[in-house]
Design an enzyme around this catalytic site. Structure first.
Site, PDB file in Angstrom:
ATOM      1  N   HIS A  44      -0.289   1.376   6.862  1.00  0.00           N
ATOM      2  CA  HIS A  44      -0.508   0.319   5.870  1.00  0.00           C
ATOM      3  C   HIS A  44      -1.559   0.708   4.830  1.00  0.00           C
ATOM      4  CE1 HIS A  44      -3.856  -1.056   8.653  1.00  0.00           C
ATOM      5  NE2 HIS A  44      -4.422  -1.280   7.483  1.00  0.00           N
ATOM      6  N   ASP A  54       2.261   1.990  12.800  1.00  0.00           N
ATOM      7  CA  ASP A  54       1.195   1.901  11.797  1.00  0.00           C
ATOM      8  C   ASP A  54       0.385   3.183  11.712  1.00  0.00           C
ATOM      9  OD1 ASP A  54      -0.174   0.718   9.729  1.00  0.00           O
ATOM     10  OD2 ASP A  54      -1.630  -0.304  11.011  1.00  0.00           O
ATOM     11  N   SER A  74      -9.744   0.613   8.489  1.00  0.00           N
ATOM     12  CA  SER A  74      -8.383   0.973   8.902  1.00  0.00           C
ATOM     13  C   SER A  74      -8.127   2.463   8.709  1.00  0.00           C
ATOM     14  CB  SER A  74      -7.355   0.175   8.094  1.00  0.00           C
ATOM     15  OG  SER A  74      -7.397  -1.180   8.429  1.00  0.00           O
TER      16      SER A  74
END
Length: 391
Positions: A126, A156, A232
């Protein structure tokens, strides 16, 4: 004698007063521009037992040494994404006017270099999704243009490649789940604050979460190390300086609940992304929910075990085998299905093209449905997009 005692008492009093004033001046508010003195907490009365302290299991330098090993390989990833232009009918475009192309959007995340020789950076899918431009910045301020080698929305994870020499590298651990309660360090760039380090423990392992309908992240490490937007794709490492996870998600309503994709799981994904640019998974083409007494009664089933099919993907193996909404799958190759994740785990154990025997109830009637797994599509339809009528 009395004068000396009185003088000594006065001296002790003045010294204590001065210490309290200085102590109060040293505790300041650093959240704003002003530095307002805050009253110091009075010292506790002396006790015979030693006060408890937070244990440091392997020495004062453990966290610093882990950061020293992994930190140089943690990168900041800046992306430029061009949103898709909305499809507007010409009649409305003429009425409201055509304002041209949408404005590009900026994104920010983290990553970790896992192969210095080939320049491979591991991050979240993402973070780089739909990115037209990727800029990778190292802690030593060197900047490189990144190119996506492969990405997998289901897990992911993504691999980005940069071309550079003398790159640092972190070790992606191949070990199993870390011990619950062991210390871990998260490194990343939350809100653009580069190379931020937070410390916590492993709260749980082998967690499965569903960030959105139709997609489940599996085998996650849960930690209370602070993880924020921008973290992230950054590493979660142990005190040996090994990357044991890739930070990917937080549970927003709470504090201290963050999740990282385990390195053991990430390694299997990375290998396929590098060699194939994608991850090949078996797929039968259904979404489902856990069976309950309410579903049992509604569909007139003889059991509340297994899962209930809620959608069937048109043209999928399940559709070709005749499975329908409301069917209950209670076994796969004679393995009972007790929990939501049981069916998915059993399917993922197979290769593409493998034959499966499903024990299915449709109402009170049971049947064994045979089908062969197919390769999961790259753009798997979400439940709301799936065709509800059988072909």
């Amino acid at each position: 004698m009395r004068r000396n005692e009185r003088g000594s008492a006065l001296g002790y009093f003045l010294a204590a007063l001065l210490g309290a004033v200085l102590g109060g001046l040293l505790v300041v508010n650093v959240t704003g521009k002003s530095r307002t003195p805050v009253a110091a907490v009075p010292p506790p009365s002396p006790v015979k037992e030693t006060a408890a302290v937070i244990p440091n299991p392997t020495g004062a330098e453990s966290v610093a040494e882990a950061v020293k090993q992994v930190g140089p390989a943690v990168v900041s990833i800046d992306t430029r994404v061009m949103p898709k232009r909305a499809e507007v009918p010409d009649i409305f475009r003429d009425f409201f006017g055509d304002h041209g192309s949408p404005m590009p959007q900026q994104g920010k995340g983290s990553g970790v270099i896992i192969d210095a020789r080939r320049g491979y950076v591991l991050t979240n899918a993402h973070v780089v999704k739909d990115a037209r431009e990727i800029k990778v910045t190292l802690p030593d301020k060197r900047q490189f243009t990144g190119k996506v080698v492969g990405q997998d929305e289901q897990s992911d994870l993504a691999v980005v490649r940069v071309s550079g020499s003398r790159l640092p590298q972190a070790n992606l651990s191949a070990a199993g789940p870390p011990p619950i309660g062991s210390w871990v360090v998260a490194i990343g760039n939350p809100f653009g604050f580069e190379n931020t380090v937070t410390v916590g423990v492993v709260s749980a392992t082998e967690r499965d979460i569903t960030p959105e309908p139709g997609r489940t992240l599996q085998r996650l490490i849960q930690t209370d190390a602070a993880i924020n937007p921008g973290n992230s794709g950054g590493p979660l490492c142990n005190l040996k300086g090994e990357v044991i996870g890739i930070n990917t998600a937080i549970f927003a309503p709470a504090q201290g609940i963050g999740f990282a994709i385990s390195s053991a799981h990430a390694r299997t994904i990375v290998e396929q992304l590098i060699t194939q640019g994608k991850v090949v998974r078996p797929f039968i083409g259904i979404t489902y929910t856990l069976n309950t007494p309410e579903f049992r009664d509604y569909f007139e089933l003889p059991t509340s075990d297994g899962v209930i099919i809620s959608d069937v993907v048109a043209g999928s193996p399940a559709a070709r085998a005749g499975l329908q909404r409301g069917d209950a799958i209670v076994e796969i190759d004679r393995v009972p299905i007790k929990k939501m994740e049981d069916l998915q785990k059993e399917i993922l154990k197979r290769k593409v093209g493998a034959e499966l025997d499903l024990l299915v109830f449709r109402g009170k009637e049971s049947r064994v449905v045979k089908l062969r797994t197919a390769e999961m599509p790259a753009n798997l339809p979400r439940p709301g997009q799936m065709q509800r009528e059988m072909p």
